[in-house]
Design a protein around this motif. Structure first.
Motif, PDB file in Angstrom:
ATOM      1  N   GLN B 567       0.886  -1.129   0.029  1.00  0.00           N
ATOM      2  CA  GLN B 567       0.035   0.188   0.146  1.00  0.00           C
ATOM      3  C   GLN B 567       0.721   1.212   0.048  1.00  0.00           C
ATOM      4  N   SER B 587      -4.806   3.477  -8.980  1.00  0.00           N
ATOM      5  CA  SER B 587      -5.485   2.757  -7.900  1.00  0.00           C
ATOM      6  C   SER B 587      -4.729   1.321  -8.169  1.00  0.00           C
ATOM      7  N   ASP B 619      -7.706  -0.796  -3.744  1.00  0.00           N
ATOM      8  CA  ASP B 619      -7.568   0.471  -3.331  1.00  0.00           C
ATOM      9  C   ASP B 619      -8.825   1.252  -3.357  1.00  0.00           C
ATOM     10  N   PRO B 703      -5.199  -3.735   4.230  1.00  0.00           N
ATOM     11  CA  PRO B 703      -4.066  -2.895   3.519  1.00  0.00           C
ATOM     12  C   PRO B 703      -2.656  -3.757   3.751  1.00  0.00           C
TER      13      PRO B 703
END
Lengths: 113, 884
Positions: B567, B587, B619, B703
């Motif tokens: 992430q 994304s 995301d 995440p």
């Protein structure tokens, strides 16, 4: 009239010599004796057929015999034309060889030597 | 003639038969009757037999038999030579006559050769294609004994995976008695390779020790043995890396795992792997490196997670069913059936013959080269056959039409003693000559068209295949059959004429025959069908592109990552990209979503049932990049701590299937990770191909896990420069993963590659069919006009106008066209509906399409007929009546 070929000439001779016994097997034997060579039936039959076609030979069927699986023999004899042809060949040969002795031939120098 | 039964010591029977049957060089002249024939044969055989028996007594039977055979062969061979000579002379005479006739009618000959040539070119390409597709994996000497082991799995639906647990192969060869060898093939996708100063990314295959002895992949250099630290390269890869193929002893490095490089020495170079091999490799290393690639302890896990295919070689004559049962037992003993979620299957470890893997519907190939499409093979073979049939029809029709000019020839030939067989041979030879000339044209065309075909169908067929003697032999065979088929009817028709009728000119000849009309009708019908099918396919495919996918596929760049991206890295990358005015949104996602559907799933327990549902980590910007709509609720957010591992987004289909509430507080189900809550619902979007309706799916954040794909929405301005800048920025965060990308719209349309290929092949075939049919019609009409010159003259004298004469010719074909349209329309309707059934979103077949196609074909027909008959119609009757 065309001269018979060498093979035909020998076949005619063989038939003449064999007289009443002139059929395939005997003709072949006679030819082998005459020329001290092996003769195949194929070539003999072709020659016999050709000579029959040109009416130098005539043929007839004989009786069937047990030796050959019961199959009949075909006997050949010379026709008048056949005899005439043989005589003509003989005369020609005589003329052609006139004056050529064996000794003279042996003395001739060969090309390959 | 009586004959004793064959004695055991009788001469060889075959030889006697040969002698009696074939020794007859001059016999025909010596003996005349059949009886004499037999007698003569008898005396010949008798002479041979007499000597044979005496020889067998004196020299033994073996010698006698040899002698007999030699005699027969010496006697028969010259007579064979003689017969072959006669046949050759006859053939030469037929050929001369045939060529003379073909030249005299050269325009019709050209139509025939052109039409047949195009059809044979199509046939040649179809043959090469089908031969390649159908010969997959048949080059291994033991191909009948080679099997691939799959693994049954329940993942939303029952499936068989190509990927099997690593220990399976060893267990199978150890515990199953009918298996004599086993091999593993593990694919490491997109690994870094370093050779000198070159750094590339490539697929690396790890294999077990028996791999090279089980399969036939001969080496060009080196020994077929994989010791630790050695790599076998493909010829092409050796050349690419080192610029030559003799590279034994050179070294290269492979990144087996993120950042972990291992040095290998080239121990062998494999010969070029045949195209028709499902197993393809560039780098082959021992799978003793398995743990190095997947982490310690991986090699003993009974999990199908690593792309390892297992192969077994059955003992000769082993009972496949018994072996499969024993393999199942091995699987169950190691708890492989736990992945079935309690579902019943025939086999936990299904065995599939390797040579059936290419067209497998059971297993989707990911480690082996992609599955072939049997439908494409059938479509192409069917098109080639249809075109050949149309071209043959032209030949037959033109030959029949021309027969009017040849009746006199036939009559004269018959009067001079030709028998019917002789005429049939003559006319059949004509057809074969045309077929062979067409084959020459066809081969040339095929060589010209092969690159186009390869590009259209994604194939790699080499024009060198055209000179393969087996291909050439089959093509010669096809040409021969085409010639015989096309030539048979005209030759029987022509040779039927009776000389007396012909010479008296009282014969009424064909052209109006039912057969000829039927065949023209067939051509019309095929053309109408092919045109309709092509139009319907085009309509369906454009219908698919016009369906609202629920997302915007334009201007999205996909980066598929060979290793995970965290992430944090994605955030960094996004930040650097958004500085670019041409980049709108960035994304990431865990799953590939827009190829064959989502390739990851989540096990969800809901109302006491468990479901495996397509799902992906995303995301939060995913919705913006894809321009998905939120139907209710809210988007996922990284700023809310509870969203990280609990919140999910579902699609509308999810709500339709499951009775759940969108509720920010209450969990709706349980998963292995906990109790998820639905925070929002996105409007349905087609993450699968449009063959399917939208299935329920989930999206979540989590995440801490990695992304496998980056999605970037761009404005579309100045794309090359944007991509360059993206690459530069990627290299800062990408951790050595090369920058590779594709466009979303390409990925979407690749779902329909096979369909658009079939459509293209169909439209080409439709065009060719129409051209051949129109050319044939052209020939037919001009023949018919020539034949009816006098009739037209008389009609005009009696007051018919030119227009009326043209109408007369057209009317003859109008009925045929109507009938063929009536046959082709329902055929197209029925078959195309079958094809359409595979799509969840499909068009209605409109009758207007086949009707339109009929009108189009009719238009071509009218234009052709009118153009040919017009000249006759406007001619002064004085000339036409006087023409005889």
């Amino acid at each position: 009239v065309k001269l018979p070929s060498r093979t035909d000439e020998f076949v005619l001779l063989a038939v003449w010599r064999l007289q009443d016994d002139a059929y395939g097997v005997k003709i072949r034997e006679a030819l082998m004796t005459m020329t001290s060579q092996d003769w195949s039936f194929g070539s003999i039959f072709v020659s016999l057929e050709r000579l029959t076609d040109r009416e130098l030979l005539a043929s007839r069927m004989g009786e069937s015999t047990p030796v050959r699986g019961g199959r009949a023999k075909r006997f050949y004899r010379l026709t008048t034309e056949g005899k005439a042809a043989l005589l003509r060949v003989r005369a020609l040969q005589k003329d052609a060889w006139e004056g050529v002795s064996e000794a003279a031939l042996a003395l001739l120098p060969g090309n390959s030597g | 003639v009586s004959r004793p039964k064959t004695a055991p010591d009788a001469p060889p029977r075959l030889a006697s038969w040969l002698m009696v049957t074939f020794f007859r060089r001059e016999r025909d002249r010596v003996v005349s009757s059949l009886e004499e024939h037999e007698l003569y044969s008898d005396s010949v055989a008798g002479d041979l037999e007499e000597v044979y028996f005496s020889l067998s007594e004196t020299q033994g039977i073996a010698h006698a038999r040899r002698w007999y055979w030699a005699e027969v062969i010496k006697a028969v061979l010259p007579s064979f030579n003689y017969r072959i000579g006669v046949m050759a002379t006859m053939f030469a005479s037929y050929l001369k006559t045939a060529l003379r006739h073909l030249w005299r009618t050269r325009w019709y000959t050209a139509i025939n050769i052109g039409g047949l040539g195009i059809a044979l070119a199509m046939g040649t390409i179809a043959l090469l294609y089908a031969r390649n597709e159908l010969s997959y994996d048949r080059f291994h000497p033991d191909q009948e004994q080679l099997y691939r082991a799959g693994m049954s799995i329940y993942f939303g639906e029952l499936d068989v995976w190509e990927s099997t647990p690593f220990p399976l192969a060893d267990a199978l060869v150890r515990d199953v008695s009918g298996i004599e060898a086993a091999a593993r093939l593990t694919l490491l996708r997109a690994r870094g390779v370093l050779a000198g100063d070159q750094r590339i990314e490539a697929g690396v295959h790890m294999v077990s020790p028996d791999f090279l002895s089980m399969f036939d992949f001969p080496l060009r250099y080196g020994t077929p043995e994989l010791i630790d630290g050695s790599v076998i390269l493909s010829t092409e890869e050796a050349d690419r890396l080192f610029g030559e193929t003799s590279v034994i002893g050179q070294t290269l490095q492979i990144e087996l795992r993120n950042g972990e490089w291992t040095t290998f020495e080239v121990g062998g170079v494999a010969r070029t792997i045949p195209l028709n091999s499902s197993i393809q490799f560039d780098y082959l290393i021992s799978d003793r490196y398995y743990d190095a690639a997947f982490g310690p302890g991986s090699a003993v896990e009974w999990q199908p997670k690593s792309a390892t295919a297992s192969f077994v070689k059955l003992a000769k004559g082993a009972d496949v069913e018994a072996v499969a049962r024993a393999a199942d037992a091995v699987g169950r003993a190691n708890n492989v059936d736990q992945f079935l979620e309690g579902q019943e299957v025939a086999h936990v470890i299904p065995l599939q013959r390797l040579n059936e893997a290419h067209f497998s519907t059971l297993i989707t190939n990911r480690i082996l080269s992609p599955n072939g499409n049997p439908l494409s093979v059938m479509v192409i073979a069917a098109m080639a056959l249809l075109l050949l049939a149309i071209a043959c029809v032209n030949f037959v029709n033109l030959a029949l039409g021309l027969s009017a000019r040849r009746t006199l020839e036939v009559g004269v030939r018959k009067v001079f003693g030709a028998d019917r067989g002789q005429l049939i041979r003559q006319y059949t030879l004509e057809a074969i000559v045309v077929a062979f000339l067409a084959l020459v044209v066809g081969l040339g065309l095929a060589a010209l068209l092969l690159p186009t075909f390869n590009a259209t169908m994604g194939q790699h067929l080499s024009p060198a295949l055209l000179t393969d003697y087996r291909v050439l032999l089959s093509l010669v065979g096809i040409a021969l059959v085409v010639g015989l088929v096309a030539g048979s009817y005209p030759s029987f028709y022509l040779s039927r004429f009776r000389p007396a009728d012909v010479l008296k000119s009282s014969l009424q000849f064909g052209g109006r025959s039912l057969v000829g009309k039927g065949m023209i009708g067939f051509q019309f019908g095929v053309s109408i069908f092919l045109i309709s099918a092509t139009v319907i396919m085009s309509q369906q495919l454009s219908h698919l592109t016009n369906i609202n996918l629920g997302y915007n596929k334009e201007h999205v760049i996909l980066q598929d990552l060979s290793r995970g991206l965290s992430q944090q890295s994605l955030d960094l990358y996004r930040e650097s990209l958004l500085a670019d005015p041409n980049i709108e949104r960035v994304s990431g996602a865990r799953a590939q979503m827009f190829g064959d559907g989502i390739d990851s799933a989540l096990l969800v327990e809901l109302d006491g049932e468990s479901y495996t549902l397509p799902a992906s980590k995303i995301d939060p910007d995913f919705l913006d990049v894809m321009q998905l709509r939120l139907a209710s609720g809210r988007n996922l957010s990284l700023d809310r701590p509870t969203d990280a591992d609990r919140a999910v987004l579902v699609n509308e289909a999810f709500l339709r299937v499951f009775d759940v509430e969108v509720d920010d507080e209450t969990p709706f189900a349980t998963t292995r990770e906990g109790a998820p809550i639905i925070v929002g619902v996105v409007s349905d979007f087609h993450f699968q191909s449009l063959r399917n309706t939208v299935d329920p799916m989930l999206m979540y954040l989590r995440p801490e896990s990695d992304f496998r794909q980056v999605l970037v929405r761009v404005t579309g301005h100045d794309l090359p420069a944007t991509l360059d800048r993206m690459e530069a920025r990627w290299n800062n965060v990408g951790n050595g993963t090369p920058f590779t990308y594709r466009f979303l719209d390409d990925a979407v349309s690749s779902q329909y590659v096979a369909d658009s290929q079939n459509r293209r092949v169909g439209s080409i075939a439709a065009l060719i069919a129409l051209v051949i049919a129109v050319a044939g019609l052209l020939g037919m009409t001009s023949l018919s006009v020539a034949r009816r010159t006098k009739e037209i003259g008389v009609r005009k004298v009696l007051g018919a106008s030119g227009a009326r004469v043209v109408l007369l010719f057209n009317a003859e074909y109008a009925i045929i066209l109507l009938v063929s349209s009536l046959v082709a329309t329902p055929a197209a309707y029925y078959l195309m509906n079958l094809w359409l059934e595979q799509f969840a979103y499909r068009i209605q077949v409109q009758l207007a399409i086949p009707i339109g196609a009929s009108l189009l074909v009719g238009l071509f027909a009218v234009a052709t007929i009118t153009s040919k008959s017009l000249s006759a119609a406007v001619r002064n009757p004085v000339d036409s009546i006087r023409y005889e």
